[in-house]
Design a protein around this motif. Structure first.
Motif, PDB file in Angstrom:
ATOM      1  N   GLU A 195     122.831  41.987  76.920  1.00 11.39           N
ATOM      2  CA  GLU A 195     123.809  41.065  77.508  1.00 11.39           C
ATOM      3  C   GLU A 195     123.297  40.481  78.826  1.00 11.39           C
ATOM      4  O   GLU A 195     123.483  39.294  79.111  1.00 11.39           O
ATOM      5  N   TRP A 196     122.632  41.301  79.612  1.00 13.98           N
ATOM      6  CA  TRP A 196     122.086  40.829  80.886  1.00 13.98           C
ATOM      7  C   TRP A 196     120.964  39.812  80.660  1.00 13.98           C
ATOM      8  O   TRP A 196     120.907  38.774  81.323  1.00 13.98           O
ATOM      9  N   GLY A 251     133.816  39.657  80.327  1.00 15.93           N
ATOM     10  CA  GLY A 251     134.184  39.123  81.637  1.00 15.93           C
ATOM     11  C   GLY A 251     133.070  39.287  82.653  1.00 15.93           C
ATOM     12  O   GLY A 251     132.851  38.402  83.506  1.00 15.93           O
ATOM     13  N   LEU A 252     132.339  40.392  82.583  1.00 11.78           N
ATOM     14  CA  LEU A 252     131.198  40.595  83.488  1.00 11.78           C
ATOM     15  C   LEU A 252     130.091  39.575  83.211  1.00 11.78           C
ATOM     16  O   LEU A 252     129.430  39.093  84.135  1.00 11.78           O
ATOM     17  N   ILE A 253     129.897  39.245  81.937  1.00 13.02           N
ATOM     18  CA  ILE A 253     128.928  38.194  81.588  1.00 13.02           C
ATOM     19  C   ILE A 253     129.365  36.863  82.187  1.00 13.02           C
ATOM     20  O   ILE A 253     128.545  36.121  82.752  1.00 13.02           O
ATOM     21  N   PHE A 254     130.661  36.565  82.076  1.00 16.66           N
ATOM     22  CA  PHE A 254     131.198  35.316  82.634  1.00 16.66           C
ATOM     23  C   PHE A 254     130.954  35.247  84.140  1.00 16.66           C
ATOM     24  O   PHE A 254     130.505  34.219  84.668  1.00 16.66           O
ATOM     25  N   ILE A 255     131.247  36.329  84.844  1.00 21.02           N
ATOM     26  CA  ILE A 255     131.061  36.345  86.305  1.00 21.02           C
ATOM     27  C   ILE A 255     129.595  36.129  86.660  1.00 21.02           C
ATOM     28  O   ILE A 255     129.270  35.389  87.599  1.00 21.02           O
ATOM     29  N   HIS A 256     128.711  36.736  85.898  1.00 13.68           N
ATOM     30  CA  HIS A 256     127.274  36.595  86.155  1.00 13.68           C
ATOM     31  C   HIS A 256     126.837  35.131  86.006  1.00 13.68           C
ATOM     32  O   HIS A 256     126.166  34.568  86.888  1.00 13.68           O
ATOM     33  N   ILE A 257     127.213  34.498  84.905  1.00 13.76           N
ATOM     34  CA  ILE A 257     126.803  33.114  84.653  1.00 13.76           C
ATOM     35  C   ILE A 257     127.479  32.153  85.619  1.00 13.76           C
ATOM     36  O   ILE A 257     126.836  31.268  86.200  1.00 13.76           O
ATOM     37  N   TYR A 258     128.788  32.323  85.834  1.00  9.01           N
ATOM     38  CA  TYR A 258     129.533  31.391  86.685  1.00  9.01           C
ATOM     39  C   TYR A 258     129.074  31.462  88.142  1.00  9.01           C
ATOM     40  O   TYR A 258     129.021  30.447  88.838  1.00  9.01           O
ATOM     41  N   THR A 259     128.731  32.650  88.595  1.00  7.86           N
ATOM     42  CA  THR A 259     128.301  32.803  89.988  1.00  7.86           C
ATOM     43  C   THR A 259     126.906  32.241  90.210  1.00  7.86           C
ATOM     44  O   THR A 259     126.636  31.627  91.249  1.00  7.86           O
ATOM     45  N   CYS A 260     126.027  32.428  89.250  1.00  5.15           N
ATOM     46  CA  CYS A 260     124.631  32.025  89.436  1.00  5.15           C
ATOM     47  C   CYS A 260     124.347  30.583  89.039  1.00  5.15           C
ATOM     48  O   CYS A 260     123.373  30.001  89.527  1.00  5.15           O
ATOM     49  N   CYS A 261     125.155  29.997  88.171  1.00  5.23           N
ATOM     50  CA  CYS A 261     124.883  28.651  87.652  1.00  5.23           C
ATOM     51  C   CYS A 261     125.902  27.647  88.195  1.00  5.23           C
ATOM     52  O   CYS A 261     127.080  27.971  88.352  1.00  5.23           O
TER      53      CYS A 261
END
Length: 440
Positions: free
Chosen positions: A17-18, A72-82
């Motif tokens: 997932e990461w 949701g953790l995947i969403f936070i990762h993508i939304y924060t970095c992109c």
């Protein structure tokens, strides 16, 4: 069932997932960079791994809530970095999750094939993990890189996001159904059968989502090209209408000049001359005053100048129109028409009439043609993809004016650059010279 077929290790799932998030971070425009990106992504890997491992032995009733949190953790990762909207982040989250499920399932299937009925060998298991994950995510990155829009966002809407979510949920549910119960028409009962079902369903879902992504991308490109073509045609029609209007004004101007000559012979010359001088000064505003050496540019500049006069906009121009002799008429209309329309639209909002200023310059410099549009500007300039962000509520259907300018300029190997200096907005266009004329 878990005694017959051990589930994928949670740590492997977290890593998949990461890595799926990292793929999108590499191909999308990033909001974070440098050490901030590395630190946040590293923390995301730790949090994702700890959460999945810690929830491994929870009762089955908590399975779905835990997976929602993991997504949701995947969403936070993508939304924060992109640098994407929340809807776009949700869209890429579903695609990343399905891709991670597919690659994790594929790796575990390969692992089961080589390690079945053998003593566990950690070195071989790690080698398989690195090999399968490395090759799979490299191919996934290459695939995504070719099909991610570079010049603009995908502009995902709610309907498209929910379609993606439904596809992802269906894929995840069917692929993992055998791990919940074997008493359904879609469940497997044997080890290899269950593995094949999960991998093949994930592959099918991945393919469907990827095909849907290509469809959305093509629709966006088609929509943008149609909008650009509409603007091109509209600008050309506007030029033709402006040309006819200005010709009529010029005819009227010459008629009035002849009438003035005749009236000067009348009695009471002082009063008559003062009156006629006043008339001459007034009608001069309606003469095509710009003589750039290119009739299309003269017509456009005169038309925009007269339109701006109604709003008290001061318009100045220094241009060598002969530099445009190798450019298509429609492209000239697109560049100058859209740029001046945007400048006039903004200057109308300036309260102080003395600050309503627009300046246009066109000149040759070191083998290149420079076109510069400047207008008085208040506030802070916000850029998206190198162009000013649309201030209109429906940004999806607006903002094509500057995009069409860039589209026309790129046809001639040119570039568009937007800057703000003090209280001046500058739209600069640099193109190779289109004819043999050199700067003297």
């Amino acid at each position: 069932m878990n005694d017959i077929l051990p589930d994928i290790p949670r740590l492997y799932t977290a890593l998949a997932e990461w890595l799926a998030c990292i793929v999108f971070i590499l191909v999308l425009k990033r909001r974070l960079s440098g050490w901030k990106l590395v630190a946040f992504s590293g923390a995301a890997l730790v949090v994702q791994s700890v959460f999945l491992v810690a929830t491994k032995d929870l009762p089955i009733v908590f399975w779905i809530p835990c997976m929602i949190i993991a997504i949701g953790l995947i969403f936070i990762h993508i939304y924060t970095c992109c640098a994407v909207t929340a809807l776009e982040a949700g869209y890429y989250t579903v695609r990343a999750f399905v891709a991670a499920e597919l690659i994790a399932s594929l790796e575990w299937q390969v692992n089961f094939f080589f390690m079945n009925e053998r003593n566990s060998d950690l070195a071989v298991e790690l080698l398989l993990l690195v090999s399968v994950y490395g090759i799979s995510f490299l191919l996934y990155w290459l695939l995504e890189r070719r099909h991610i829009l570079v010049e603009g966002k995908l502009n995902i809407r709610q309907r498209e996001l929910w379609s993606t979510v439904l596809i992802g949920a269906a894929v995840f549910g069917i692929s993992n159904l055998s791990f919940v119960t074997a008493h359904t028409p879609f469940s497997g009962q044997y080890t290899k059968e269950i593995i094949n079902i999960r991998t093949l369903v994930d592959l099918g879902g991945f393919t469907i989502l990827f095909a849907y992504h290509i469809l959305l991308k093509e629709l966006r490109i088609s929509h943008e090209l149609k909008a650009v073509q509409y603007i091109l045609q509209n600008q050309y029609i506007q030029y033709q209408q402006s040309k006819e209007s200005i010709e009529m004004i010029n005819y009227k101007y010459h008629d009035l000049k002849n009438q003035i000559i005749a009236l000067r012979a009348e009695e009471d010359p002082d009063k008559r001359n003062a009156y006629l001088t006043q008339i001459e000064n007034e009608i001069k505003h309606y003469e095509a005053q710009n003589r750039t050496g290119h009739h299309v540019l003269d017509t456009l500049l005169a038309s925009k100048h007269m339109y701006g006069m109604k709003y008290g906009i001061t318009f100045t121009c220094v241009a060598d129109g002969s530099l445009l002799s190798g450019m298509d008429v429609i492209d000239i209309c697109t560049i100058f028409g859209n740029a001046l329309d945007n400048a006039i639209e903004y200057e109308q909002q300036i309260e102080d009439e003395e600050k309503r200023l627009i300046h246009v310059s066109l000149f040759a410099q070191k083998g290149f043609m420079m076109i510069r549009f400047e207008n008085y500007y208040e506030g802070e300039l916000q850029l998206e993809e190198g162009l000013p962000a649309s201030t209109k509520q429906d940004a999806y259907h607006h903002g094509y004016g500057l995009k069409s300018i860039r589209y026309a300029v790129q046809k001639y190997g040119g570039v568009v650059h937007v800057t703000q200096k003090d209280n001046w907005f500058e739209l600069q266009i640099l193109m190779p010279l289109l004819n043999s004329k050199e700067e003297k």
